[in-house]
Design an enzyme around this catalytic site. Structure first.
Site, PDB file in Angstrom:
ATOM      1  N   PRO A   1      -3.852 -70.314 -55.131  1.00 34.26           N
ATOM      2  CA  PRO A   1      -5.019 -71.262 -54.477  1.00 34.26           C
ATOM      3  C   PRO A   1      -4.851 -70.294 -52.482  1.00 34.26           C
ATOM      4  O   PRO A   1      -3.862 -70.128 -52.438  1.00 34.26           O
ATOM      5  CB  PRO A   1      -4.631 -72.033 -53.989  1.00 34.26           C
ATOM      6  CG  PRO A   1      -3.674 -72.642 -54.722  1.00 34.26           C
ATOM      7  CD  PRO A   1      -2.647 -71.322 -55.620  1.00 34.26           C
ATOM      8  N   GLU A   2      -6.227 -69.943 -52.619  1.00 37.65           N
ATOM      9  CA  GLU A   2      -5.581 -69.059 -51.478  1.00 37.65           C
ATOM     10  C   GLU A   2      -6.418 -70.137 -49.765  1.00 37.65           C
ATOM     11  O   GLU A   2      -6.498 -71.425 -49.988  1.00 37.65           O
ATOM     12  CB  GLU A   2      -6.657 -67.985 -51.282  1.00 37.65           C
ATOM     13  CG  GLU A   2      -6.306 -67.162 -52.042  1.00 37.65           C
ATOM     14  CD  GLU A   2      -7.023 -65.789 -51.916  1.00 37.65           C
ATOM     15  OE1 GLU A   2      -7.791 -65.707 -51.045  1.00 37.65           O
ATOM     16  OE2 GLU A   2      -7.482 -65.385 -53.286  1.00 37.65           O
TER      17      GLU A   2
END
Ligand SMILES: [Zn+2]
Length: 281
Positions: free
Chosen positions: A2-3
């Site tokens: 996840p960014e």
């Protein structure tokens, strides 16, 4: 992994139902998920506290408690948070931490699932003047929470011989950008990801800054990117849709939608990078 857009999506969802709820019980079964402080201390500092706000710094979730302490959650590679309105529902494999949130008797659960166990939770020892936990003080600026301008990028790039994509992914300079959005930012800015940071012109830096804000905000609107492995799911198990809008990421060999040339794949710093050889210079 996840960014920023995926973590921001989860933050917004957490904020919807978690604020005002009290932590009634904390169950930790995966010792690696709480590794910065003694387990008893972690549980004691979290139990009976009410959530007053949910913030984000880069890829970290910050849960503000009513005694000014902050629960920090980092999903890392494979961590997921799940909202479970029915505590009777069987706990799935790789669930390492469960927060039971009241008030009683209407308990709902926040479950932390993490197959690869790189993710973690801890109670911060305090925040700096920016409101950032001291444990994260070594990290760079958050381009959504803070101002990010061309002079800022000029300063970060000065004398830096690294590829611009490497600079964008350097969490000690800018937080929240990873492999997907690094490629997408360079594509929208029409700059090749391999370009040395110090060699960029002012107009290119301006375009990179504008593209950073545009790409991250667009991706937040689309609730992030869920790739084929479907590892990223939001708090309610939903998938993001921004993968349908990727310009170059994961599109090697396909036609660039701007010019029709074949999108290329290369490797920068051991990680894949995607770009259009015609549009990006
Ligand atoms: Zn192109």
């Amino acid at each position: 992994m996840p960014e920023l857009p995926e973590v921001e999506t989860v933050r917004r969802q957490l904020a919807q139902w978690m604020v005002g709820r009290r932590v009634e019980r904390v169950t930790v079964t995966g010792r690696r998920s709480v590794r910065r402080q003694p387990l008893e201390e972690f549980i004691a500092r979290l139990t009976n506290r009410t959530v007053v706000d949910v913030r984000r710094w880069g890829k970290f979730l910050l849960i503000d408690l009513d005694d000014s302490e902050v629960l920090v959650i980092h999903l890392r590679m494979s961590g997921q948070l799940r909202y479970e309105p029915d505590p009777g529902v069987e706990v799935e494999r790789h669930t390492h931490v469960i927060l039971a949130l009241g008030p009683e008797p209407e308990i709902v659960e926040l479950r932390f699932v993490d197959p690869r166990t790189f993710g973690e939770m801890f109670i911060s020892e305090g925040c700096d003047a920016r409101g950032v936990p001291v444990e994260l003080a070594h990290l760079g600026r958050d381009p959504i929470n803070e101002q990010f301008t061309e002079p800022d990028l000029e300063q970060l790039s000065r004398g830096r011989r690294v590829a611009i994509k490497t600079l964008l992914l350097d969490q000690s300079k800018i937080v929240g950008i990873g492999n997907i959005y690094g490629d997408e930012i360079c594509a929208l800015a029409r700059v090749r990801p391999t370009r040395r940071a110090e060699s960029l012109t002012k107009p290119q830096r301006r375009r990179i800054v504008a593209a950073t804000l545009e790409i991250l905000n667009e991706a937040i609107e689309e609730r992030g990117s869920s790739l084929k492995d479907q590892r990223y799911r939001d708090l309610f198990g939903g998938l993001g849709t921004y993968q349908n809008h990727h310009r170059v990421y994961g599109r090697a060999g396909l036609a660039c939608e701007q010019c029709g040339a074949q999108v290329k794949r290369t490797v920068i710093g051991g990680r894949s990078a995607h770009f259009c050889p015609t549009c990006q210079r």
